[in-house]
Design a protein around this motif. Structure first.
Motif, PDB file in Angstrom:
ATOM      1  N   PHE A 158       4.918  -7.060   5.150  1.00 23.30           N
ATOM      2  CA  PHE A 158       4.087  -6.899   6.342  1.00 23.30           C
ATOM      3  C   PHE A 158       3.068  -5.774   6.237  1.00 23.30           C
ATOM      4  O   PHE A 158       1.896  -5.978   6.531  1.00 23.30           O
ATOM      5  CB  PHE A 158       4.930  -6.770   7.609  1.00 23.30           C
ATOM      6  N   PRO A 159       3.466  -4.564   5.807  1.00 24.58           N
ATOM      7  CA  PRO A 159       2.441  -3.513   5.712  1.00 24.58           C
ATOM      8  C   PRO A 159       1.351  -3.844   4.695  1.00 24.58           C
ATOM      9  O   PRO A 159       0.216  -3.396   4.842  1.00 24.58           O
ATOM     10  CB  PRO A 159       3.212  -2.262   5.293  1.00 24.58           C
ATOM     11  N   LEU A 160       1.681  -4.618   3.676  1.00 24.41           N
ATOM     12  CA  LEU A 160       0.649  -5.019   2.713  1.00 24.41           C
ATOM     13  C   LEU A 160      -0.419  -5.849   3.414  1.00 24.41           C
ATOM     14  O   LEU A 160      -1.618  -5.645   3.201  1.00 24.41           O
ATOM     15  CB  LEU A 160       1.254  -5.819   1.564  1.00 24.41           C
ATOM     16  N   THR A 161       0.027  -6.776   4.265  1.00 27.90           N
ATOM     17  CA  THR A 161      -0.944  -7.606   4.980  1.00 27.90           C
ATOM     18  C   THR A 161      -1.746  -6.782   5.977  1.00 27.90           C
ATOM     19  O   THR A 161      -2.946  -6.998   6.135  1.00 27.90           O
ATOM     20  CB  THR A 161      -0.255  -8.781   5.701  1.00 27.90           C
ATOM     21  N   PHE A 162      -1.091  -5.829   6.638  1.00 26.66           N
ATOM     22  CA  PHE A 162      -1.819  -4.967   7.572  1.00 26.66           C
ATOM     23  C   PHE A 162      -2.859  -4.147   6.811  1.00 26.66           C
ATOM     24  O   PHE A 162      -3.992  -3.987   7.262  1.00 26.66           O
ATOM     25  CB  PHE A 162      -0.885  -4.001   8.309  1.00 26.66           C
ATOM     26  N   GLY A 163      -2.455  -3.609   5.672  1.00 25.09           N
ATOM     27  CA  GLY A 163      -3.354  -2.774   4.885  1.00 25.09           C
ATOM     28  C   GLY A 163      -4.570  -3.536   4.411  1.00 25.09           C
ATOM     29  O   GLY A 163      -5.707  -3.057   4.522  1.00 25.09           O
ATOM     30  N   VAL A 164      -4.355  -4.740   3.898  1.00 23.29           N
ATOM     31  CA  VAL A 164      -5.482  -5.558   3.448  1.00 23.29           C
ATOM     32  C   VAL A 164      -6.392  -5.892   4.622  1.00 23.29           C
ATOM     33  O   VAL A 164      -7.616  -5.851   4.505  1.00 23.29           O
ATOM     34  CB  VAL A 164      -4.974  -6.836   2.738  1.00 23.29           C
ATOM     35  N   ARG A 165      -5.809  -6.179   5.773  1.00 23.42           N
ATOM     36  CA  ARG A 165      -6.637  -6.486   6.950  1.00 23.42           C
ATOM     37  C   ARG A 165      -7.493  -5.286   7.347  1.00 23.42           C
ATOM     38  O   ARG A 165      -8.664  -5.436   7.684  1.00 23.42           O
ATOM     39  CB  ARG A 165      -5.770  -6.919   8.133  1.00 23.42           C
ATOM     40  N   PHE A 166      -6.923  -4.080   7.298  1.00 24.17           N
ATOM     41  CA  PHE A 166      -7.713  -2.892   7.620  1.00 24.17           C
ATOM     42  C   PHE A 166      -8.848  -2.690   6.627  1.00 24.17           C
ATOM     43  O   PHE A 166      -9.922  -2.227   7.004  1.00 24.17           O
ATOM     44  CB  PHE A 166      -6.832  -1.639   7.695  1.00 24.17           C
ATOM     45  N   LEU A 167      -8.623  -3.039   5.380  1.00 23.21           N
ATOM     46  CA  LEU A 167      -9.675  -2.893   4.384  1.00 23.21           C
ATOM     47  C   LEU A 167     -10.765  -3.951   4.542  1.00 23.21           C
ATOM     48  O   LEU A 167     -11.938  -3.680   4.300  1.00 23.21           O
ATOM     49  CB  LEU A 167      -9.092  -2.951   2.971  1.00 23.21           C
ATOM     50  N   ARG A 216      -2.643   3.396   3.377  1.00 23.46           N
ATOM     51  CA  ARG A 216      -1.329   3.912   3.802  1.00 23.46           C
ATOM     52  C   ARG A 216      -0.337   2.768   3.952  1.00 23.46           C
ATOM     53  O   ARG A 216       0.781   2.825   3.443  1.00 23.46           O
ATOM     54  CB  ARG A 216      -1.458   4.675   5.120  1.00 23.46           C
ATOM     55  N   ASP A 217      -0.749   1.723   4.615  1.00 25.18           N
ATOM     56  CA  ASP A 217       0.144   0.585   4.823  1.00 25.18           C
ATOM     57  C   ASP A 217       0.485  -0.096   3.506  1.00 25.18           C
ATOM     58  O   ASP A 217       1.639  -0.497   3.281  1.00 25.18           O
ATOM     59  CB  ASP A 217      -0.476  -0.418   5.795  1.00 25.18           C
ATOM     60  N   ILE A 218      -0.499  -0.248   2.628  1.00 21.42           N
ATOM     61  CA  ILE A 218      -0.243  -0.871   1.332  1.00 21.42           C
ATOM     62  C   ILE A 218       0.750  -0.034   0.532  1.00 21.42           C
ATOM     63  O   ILE A 218       1.713  -0.559  -0.038  1.00 21.42           O
ATOM     64  CB  ILE A 218      -1.565  -1.076   0.561  1.00 21.42           C
ATOM     65  N   ALA A 219       0.564   1.275   0.507  1.00 23.48           N
ATOM     66  CA  ALA A 219       1.473   2.150  -0.240  1.00 23.48           C
ATOM     67  C   ALA A 219       2.890   2.099   0.333  1.00 23.48           C
ATOM     68  O   ALA A 219       3.872   2.042  -0.427  1.00 23.48           O
ATOM     69  CB  ALA A 219       0.950   3.585  -0.239  1.00 23.48           C
ATOM     70  N   LEU A 220       3.019   2.113   1.655  1.00 22.72           N
ATOM     71  CA  LEU A 220       4.350   2.041   2.266  1.00 22.72           C
ATOM     72  C   LEU A 220       5.060   0.740   1.890  1.00 22.72           C
ATOM     73  O   LEU A 220       6.238   0.739   1.534  1.00 22.72           O
ATOM     74  CB  LEU A 220       4.251   2.166   3.790  1.00 22.72           C
ATOM     75  N   ASN A 278       6.099   0.804  -1.809  1.00 20.59           N
ATOM     76  CA  ASN A 278       7.269   1.670  -2.024  1.00 20.59           C
ATOM     77  C   ASN A 278       8.561   0.926  -1.707  1.00 20.59           C
ATOM     78  O   ASN A 278       9.517   0.962  -2.478  1.00 20.59           O
ATOM     79  CB  ASN A 278       7.181   2.936  -1.172  1.00 20.59           C
ATOM     80  N   VAL A 279       8.588   0.250  -0.583  1.00 21.71           N
ATOM     81  CA  VAL A 279       9.785  -0.489  -0.180  1.00 21.71           C
ATOM     82  C   VAL A 279      10.075  -1.613  -1.173  1.00 21.71           C
ATOM     83  O   VAL A 279      11.207  -1.761  -1.658  1.00 21.71           O
ATOM     84  CB  VAL A 279       9.632  -1.047   1.253  1.00 21.71           C
ATOM     85  N   LEU A 280       9.057  -2.397  -1.494  1.00 23.99           N
ATOM     86  CA  LEU A 280       9.260  -3.535  -2.396  1.00 23.99           C
ATOM     87  C   LEU A 280       9.649  -3.091  -3.801  1.00 23.99           C
ATOM     88  O   LEU A 280      10.484  -3.732  -4.454  1.00 23.99           O
ATOM     89  CB  LEU A 280       8.012  -4.410  -2.440  1.00 23.99           C
ATOM     90  N   THR A 281       9.072  -2.011  -4.285  1.00 27.22           N
ATOM     91  CA  THR A 281       9.393  -1.527  -5.632  1.00 27.22           C
ATOM     92  C   THR A 281      10.844  -1.074  -5.720  1.00 27.22           C
ATOM     93  O   THR A 281      11.578  -1.486  -6.628  1.00 27.22           O
ATOM     94  CB  THR A 281       8.452  -0.371  -6.038  1.00 27.22           C
TER      95      THR A 281
END
Length: 136
Positions: A15-24, A50-54, A57-60
Motif C-alpha cells: 500500500f505505501p508503495l502505491t501511495f508513494g508512486v501516486r504522490f510522485l 517516504r511512503d515508498i521507503a516505508l 522496508n516492510v517487504l524486504t
C-alpha cells in the motif's frame, strides 16, 4: 493465523508503495486523498519517497523471513499515520479523513505488529547433548 498475518503484512508493504508512486505522479490528487490541499510541489516528492521507503522496508524484512523484525518495524512505523492524522486535523482537513484514513491505518499496523510479535518462532530442533557413557 500465520497465513492471514503474512497476507496482511504483504498488503501493508504494498500500500505505501502505491501511495508513494501516486504522490510522485499525481501530487494534487494524492494530497486530496491524504486529507489536505497541496501547497508546494516538493511536498509530493518528500511524501512519495517516504511512503515508498516505508513499504520497501516492510517487504524486504518480510521477504527475508524476519517476521519478528518486521513486527518491530511495523510497531515503530505506526507513529507515522498517527502523526499524519494530527497533521490533517491541524491543517484544515476533516476529522473523518484523519480517523478513517490515518488512525485506521495506524491501528492496522499495530494489529499486524502484534500478530507478528506474538508468533512462535519456528526453531530447528537442536539435538541435546547425551551424557557420555563409559564403554569398556
Amino acid at each position: 493465523m500465520r497465513r492471514f498475518t503474512s497476507i496482511l503484512t504483504v498488503l501493508i508493504g504494498i500500500f505505501p508503495l502505491t501511495f508513494g508512486v501516486r504522490f510522485l505522479l499525481d501530487g494534487d490528487g494524492a494530497a486530496t486523498g491524504y486529507g489536505v490541499t497541496a501547497a508546494a510541489g516538493a511536498y509530493f516528492a518528500i511524501k512519495g519517497i517516504r511512503d515508498i521507503a516505508l513499504g520497501l522496508n516492510v517487504l524486504t524484512l518480510f521477504a527475508l523471513g524476519h517476521r519478528r523484525a518486521t513486527g518491530i518495524v511495523l510497531a515503530v512505523t505506526s507513529i507515522v499515520p498517527f502523526v499524519d492524522a494530527a497533521i490533517v486535523l491541524t491543517h484544515g482537513g476533516s476529522l473523518l479523513t484523519a480517523l478513517f484514513v490515518h488512525v485506521l491505518t495506524a491501528l492496522v499496523l499495530v494489529f499486524d505488529a502484534v500478530l507478528l510479535l506474538r508468533e512462535r518462532r519456528a526453531t530447528a530442533e537442536i539435538p541435546t547433548a547425551q551424557p557420555a557413557t563409559a564403554s569398556h
